[in-house]
Design a protein around this motif. Structure first.
Motif, PDB file in Angstrom:
ATOM      1  N   GLU A  51      -1.621   2.732   5.446  1.00  0.00           N
ATOM      2  CA  GLU A  51      -0.981   1.569   6.056  1.00  0.00           C
ATOM      3  C   GLU A  51      -1.437   1.363   7.492  1.00  0.00           C
ATOM      4  N   THR A 102     -10.835  -5.421   0.893  1.00  0.00           N
ATOM      5  CA  THR A 102      -9.433  -5.387   0.453  1.00  0.00           C
ATOM      6  C   THR A 102      -9.165  -4.317  -0.593  1.00  0.00           C
ATOM      7  N   LEU A 143      -9.025  -0.154   0.001  1.00  0.00           N
ATOM      8  CA  LEU A 143      -7.836   0.494   0.571  1.00  0.00           C
ATOM      9  C   LEU A 143      -6.678   0.513  -0.416  1.00  0.00           C
ATOM     10  N   HIS A 158      -4.985  -0.026   7.658  1.00  0.00           N
ATOM     11  CA  HIS A 158      -4.927  -1.451   7.356  1.00  0.00           C
ATOM     12  C   HIS A 158      -4.367  -2.230   8.542  1.00  0.00           C
ATOM     13  N   THR A 159      -3.293  -1.739   9.128  1.00  0.00           N
ATOM     14  CA  THR A 159      -2.664  -2.426  10.254  1.00  0.00           C
ATOM     15  C   THR A 159      -3.604  -2.525  11.447  1.00  0.00           C
ATOM     16  N   VAL A 164     -14.613  -1.009   4.403  1.00  0.00           N
ATOM     17  CA  VAL A 164     -13.871  -2.152   4.950  1.00  0.00           C
ATOM     18  C   VAL A 164     -14.716  -2.877   6.005  1.00  0.00           C
ATOM     19  N   ARG A 188       0.814  -1.215   0.000  1.00  0.00           N
ATOM     20  CA  ARG A 188       0.000   0.000   0.000  1.00  0.00           C
ATOM     21  C   ARG A 188       0.852   1.271   0.000  1.00  0.00           C
ATOM     22  N   SER A 234      -6.819  -2.443  11.445  1.00  0.00           N
ATOM     23  CA  SER A 234      -7.933  -3.353  11.147  1.00  0.00           C
ATOM     24  C   SER A 234      -7.491  -4.807  11.312  1.00  0.00           C
TER      25      SER A 234
END
Length: 327
Positions: free
Chosen positions: A78, A175, A178, A81-82, A146, A49, A84
């Motif tokens: 990032e 997915t 993001l 995402h991390t 998400v 990402r 989550s």
């Protein structure tokens, strides 16, 4: 085969500067918080990402340098995402992430939830403090999607109902959105036009769908290859594309039989092998790879209007990497 190291080359300096920016932006004076954050930073994934943010920015920057706005966009993506993933491991009661103990395996689930919340809050706080409201607004749109994708997947796992349309909607939201936000915000951060931002977002959307389909294919691979338990989706009663393509092609009677095997999988773990064999025999992996390839072709086509450059070549190589990766 394309490697991530070669793909990173055109923006290697920018990615190095981003690492410093990330650690500085999320630094905490609290020693306990810092210890958890340091562990998370040390167990991050492939960095696709932030790589997309930098490559997309470099493709559109003109005279604009890759600087704080790009670093901020990469950090927001990032860290969202991390965070989550940290929360997902608590919800799923999963204790291994990328072949290492998950955060909730080393600390309590309460700590995992709170550190995920901290990352969310701190990331957005930095974005707003530094006046990047356009980037924050652009990326924020992905958060609800998400969550919605994960909720829909949970609902389908309970019902054991799945269609191609629902599957693609789930993987887009959980997915691809993001990844699309990564390439789109990379262009936005350097002042690209609205049309260019939308084109790059769509590029990332297609790339993200292909990425998740590849993940779903790799779920059927040996754990020694991927570092993850084999057929984890089946064990969680998730119908992903490899099984879905088989369910679409068999008779109603055989479909009911396969769904019954999946329904009973927690009580009869041996059903995992039965369903995996059915997917292999029904060419579910090959059919899924064809769908993945179609989305990668769509992504490549969106780069057709750009002149040849190291960044364009890296973005094309990233498409190849996603198709060829083995973990």
């Amino acid at each position: 085969m394309a490697t991530l190291d070669s793909i990173r080359e055109p923006v290697a300096a920018e990615l190095s500067a981003y690492e410093e920016y990330l650690r500085d932006a999320l630094r905490s004076p609290n020693a306990y918080v810092s210890s958890v954050l340091n562990y998370i930073f040390g167990t991050r994934g492939k960095g696709i990402r932030p790589l997309l943010v930098m490559l997309s920015g470099a493709l559109h920057r003109g005279t604009e340098p890759i600087g704080e706005r790009s670093f901020l966009a990469a950090m927001l993506i990032e860290m969202l995402h991390t965070a989550s993933l940290v929360h997902d491991d608590v919800v799923d009661e999963a204790y291994v992430r990328r072949s290492k103990p998950a955060v909730n395996a080393l600390w309590r689930s309460r700590t995992s939830v709170l550190i995920g919340d901290y990352i969310f809050a701190r990331s957005f706080s930095v974005g707003l403090e530094r006046g990047a409201t356009d980037i924050v607004t652009f990326i924020t749109k992905s958060i609800g999607q998400v969550c919605e994708g994960e909720l829909t997947q949970s609902q389908q796992s309970d019902r054991l109902e799945m269609t191609r349309e629902i599957y693609l909607d789930i993987i887009y939201k959980k997915t691809a959105t993001l990844i699309g936000a990564s390439s789109g915000s990379g262009a936005l951060a350097v002042g690209a036009s609205a049309e260019e931002v939308e084109r790059m977002k769509t590029f990332g959307d297609h790339l993200g769908i292909a990425f998740q389909i590849k993940d779903d294919i790799l779920d059927y691979a040996l754990s020694s290859q991927t570092g993850k338990p084999a057929c984890g989706d089946l064990r969680e009663r998730k119908i992903t594309l490899p099984l879905l393509t088989v369910l679409e092609s068999v008779s109603d009677r055989e479909r009911r039989h396969l769904i019954a095997k999946l329904s009973d999988i927690r009580r009869r773990p041996q059903n995992v092998d039965y369903l995996r064999d059915a997917v292999v025999a029904g060419r579910g992996l090959e059919r899924s790879a064809e769908v993945m390839g179609d989305y990668l072709d769509r992504a490549r086509a969106l780069l057709g209007g750009y002149p040849d450059s190291p960044c364009r070549r890296s973005l094309l190589s990233l498409c190849d990497y996603i198709a060829e990766r083995e973990k």
